[in-house]
Design an enzyme around this catalytic site. Structure first.
Site, mmCIF file in Angstrom:
data_model
loop_
_atom_site.group_PDB
_atom_site.id
_atom_site.type_symbol
_atom_site.label_atom_id
_atom_site.label_comp_id
_atom_site.label_asym_id
_atom_site.label_seq_id
_atom_site.Cartn_x
_atom_site.Cartn_y
_atom_site.Cartn_z
ATOM 1 C CD GLU A 181 3.930 11.473 -4.096
ATOM 2 O OE1 GLU A 181 2.745 11.157 -4.358
ATOM 3 O OE2 GLU A 181 4.903 10.931 -4.620
ATOM 4 C CD GLU A 215 6.650 11.033 -8.776
ATOM 5 O OE1 GLU A 215 7.033 10.688 -7.636
ATOM 6 O OE2 GLU A 215 6.669 12.207 -9.163
HETATM 7 N N1 COA Z 1 8.397 4.509 3.969
HETATM 8 C C1 COA Z 1 9.091 3.740 4.849
HETATM 9 N N2 COA Z 1 8.719 2.489 5.202
HETATM 10 C C2 COA Z 1 7.593 2.010 4.638
HETATM 11 C C3 COA Z 1 6.819 2.743 3.737
HETATM 12 C C4 COA Z 1 7.257 4.062 3.383
HETATM 13 N N3 COA Z 1 6.618 4.809 2.472
HETATM 14 N N4 COA Z 1 5.765 2.001 3.322
HETATM 15 C C5 COA Z 1 5.879 0.832 3.979
HETATM 16 N N5 COA Z 1 6.979 0.840 4.763
HETATM 17 C C6 COA Z 1 7.449 -0.251 5.636
HETATM 18 C C7 COA Z 1 6.555 -0.393 6.858
HETATM 19 O O1 COA Z 1 6.969 0.517 7.860
HETATM 20 C C8 COA Z 1 6.792 -1.836 7.239
HETATM 21 O O2 COA Z 1 8.023 -1.943 7.908
HETATM 22 P P1 COA Z 1 8.116 -2.829 9.281
HETATM 23 O O3 COA Z 1 7.795 -4.231 8.835
HETATM 24 O O4 COA Z 1 9.547 -2.642 9.723
HETATM 25 O O5 COA Z 1 7.106 -2.250 10.217
HETATM 26 C C9 COA Z 1 6.969 -2.532 5.889
HETATM 27 O O6 COA Z 1 7.305 -1.484 4.944
HETATM 28 C C10 COA Z 1 5.708 -3.204 5.397
HETATM 29 O O7 COA Z 1 4.664 -2.235 5.368
HETATM 30 P P2 COA Z 1 3.243 -2.473 6.095
HETATM 31 O O8 COA Z 1 2.620 -1.135 6.324
HETATM 32 O O9 COA Z 1 3.383 -3.375 7.278
HETATM 33 O O10 COA Z 1 2.464 -3.268 4.941
HETATM 34 P P3 COA Z 1 0.895 -3.301 4.714
HETATM 35 O O11 COA Z 1 0.676 -4.335 3.674
HETATM 36 O O12 COA Z 1 0.168 -3.400 6.011
HETATM 37 O O13 COA Z 1 0.530 -1.836 4.077
HETATM 38 C C11 COA Z 1 0.814 0.039 2.597
HETATM 39 C C12 COA Z 1 1.048 -1.465 2.828
HETATM 40 C C13 COA Z 1 1.510 0.411 1.297
HETATM 41 C C14 COA Z 1 -0.701 0.334 2.477
HETATM 42 C C15 COA Z 1 1.374 0.848 3.781
HETATM 43 O O14 COA Z 1 2.680 0.367 4.050
HETATM 44 C C16 COA Z 1 1.449 2.317 3.531
HETATM 45 O O15 COA Z 1 0.424 3.006 3.531
HETATM 46 N N6 COA Z 1 2.682 2.850 3.288
HETATM 47 C C17 COA Z 1 2.880 4.247 3.063
HETATM 48 C C18 COA Z 1 2.656 4.594 1.612
HETATM 49 C C19 COA Z 1 2.983 6.040 1.370
HETATM 50 O O16 COA Z 1 2.359 6.923 1.891
HETATM 51 N N7 COA Z 1 4.042 6.251 0.584
HETATM 52 C C20 COA Z 1 4.602 7.554 0.435
HETATM 53 C C21 COA Z 1 4.255 8.110 -0.858
HETATM 54 S S1 COA Z 1 5.089 9.679 -1.054
#
Ligand code: COA
Length: 246
Positions: free
Chosen positions: A135, A115
Site C-alpha cells: 500500500e 490483513e
Molecule cells: N486489483 C484489480 N485487479 C487485479 C488486481 C488488483 N489488485 N490484482 C490482479 N488483478 C487482476 C489482473 O488485472 C488480471 O485481470 P485480467 O486477467 O482481466 O487482466 C487478473 O487479476 C490476474 O492478474 P495478473 O496480473 O494477470 O496475474 P500475474 O500472475 O501476472 O500477477 C500479481 C500477479 C499479484 C503479481 C499482479 O496481479 C499484481 O501485482 N497485482 C497487484 C497487487 C497489488 O498491488 N495489490 C494492491 C494491494 S493494496
C-alpha cells in the site's frame, strides 16, 4: 451452500467455510466483498452451531491479491476510494467474532489479503505463498488493521520493513517470523486447516471462546488486569460444566 457475489459460505459439522471467490481477479477485495464479508461475519457471530471458521481463497493463484485497484482508478483519488471502504467496520466485526478463525492461505497474499489473514487467529500457508503489504508504495495506507495487526504478529522492526520498504515474504520466512503457524504442501492446505478446525470444534465451545477472548482482550490490558480478566472468564465457565454435548 450460500452464494454471495464475491464469497461462498458453507457449514459442515460445526465448521464454517468462507471462500473468497473472485478467482479471475485473484480474489481482490472490493466494496461488494466488504459488504458480503460483513454479512457472513454477522452470520458466523450469531450462529451457536459454528464453533470455528476457515477462510480460504478460490482458484490456484491467490488467497487475495489486495484491494481491487480498478475501483481505485475510477475514484477521484486513491485516498477517496479508501474512505469509501470505511462505511462498514468489517475489521472491527472480525475482532468481535467469538469463535476461532483459521486462515488457509496460498499464492498471493497481498494488502487486504494479509490483513484478512491477520484478522484470523491461526494462519496456515501452503508452500507457494507470497506475502506483502504494497500500500505505502501506492500512496495509501493499509486500512484494514494491518498497521496494528502486523507488528503484533511479527514485531515492529519486521513489520516496518514490510510496510515501509515493501519487503515480501515467502512461506518459510513467514513461518520463521511467526506470521503463520504451519506451512504445508499446497494439496494438503485444506486438510491441514480442517484438522486444526476439527480439533478446536471437539473442545467445549465456551472454553474455546473464553480462551480466545482472554488472549485478544488481554493484549490491550496490563498484566494484572489481564490476570483478573482470565480469572473472570475461568469463573464464567463453571456454569457450563458438563453441558457440552459434543
Ligand atoms: N486489483 C484489480 N485487479 C487485479 C488486481 C488488483 N489488485 N490484482 C490482479 N488483478 C487482476 C489482473 O488485472 C488480471 O485481470 P485480467 O486477467 O482481466 O487482466 C487478473 O487479476 C490476474 O492478474 P495478473 O496480473 O494477470 O496475474 P500475474 O500472475 O501476472 O500477477 C500479481 C500477479 C499479484 C503479481 C499482479 O496481479 C499484481 O501485482 N497485482 C497487484 C497487487 C497489488 O498491488 N495489490 C494492491 C494491494 S493494496
Amino acid at each position: 451452500m450460500s452464494g454471495f457475489e464475491t464469497l461462498l459460505y458453507e457449514k459442515k459439522d460445526h465448521i464454517a467455510y468462507v471462500t473468497l471467490n473472485r478467482p479471475q481477479a485473484l480474489n481482490v477485495y472490493n466494496i461488494r466483498m466488504r459488504d458480503d464479508l460483513y454479512q457472513v461475519l454477522r452470520a458466523i457471530k450469531d450462529d451457536a452451531e459454528v464453533r470455528v471458521a476457515i477462510f480460504k481463497g478460490a482458484g490456484e493463484k491467490a488467497f487475495c491479491a489486495g484491494a481491487d485497484l480498478s475501483e481505485f482508478l475510477s475514484a477521484p483519488s486513491p485516498v477517496i476510494a479508501r474512505q469509501a471502504r470505511f462505511g462498514r467496520d468489517v475489521w472491527g466485526l472480525f475482532l468481535s467474532i467469538p469463535q476461532p478463525l483459521i486462515a488457509a492461505v496460498h499464492g498471493y497474499v497481498l494488502g487486504s489479503g494479509i490483513e484478512i489473514a491477520l484478522s484470523c487467529d491461526i494462519r496456515i500457508a501452503s508452500e507457494d505463498t507470497k506475502f506483502a503489504l504494497p500500500e505505502v508504495g501506492l500512496g495509501i495506507l493499509p486500512a484494514a488493521g494491518g498497521t496494528q495487526t502486523l507488528p503484533r504478529a511479527i514485531g515492529m522492526a519486521r513489520a516496518f520493513e514490510m510496510l515501509l520498504a515493501n519487503r515480501r515474504l515467502n512461506s518459510e520466512e513467514a513461518y520463521t517470523m511467526g506470521l503463520v503457524n504451519q506451512v504445508v504442501p499446497k494439496n494438503k492446505l485444506l486438510e491441514a486447516a480442517e484438522e486444526m478446525a476439527e480439533k478446536i470444534a471437539s473442545f467445549h465451545p465456551m472454553a474455546v471462546r473464553n480462551a480466545k477472548q482472554a488472549v485478544l482482550r488481554g493484549l490491550d490490558l496490563s498484566l494484572s488486569e489481564g490476570l483478573e480478566l482470565e480469572r473472570r472468564l475461568a469463573m464464567g465457565l463453571r456454569g457450563y460444566k458438563g453441558e457440552h454435548e459434543g
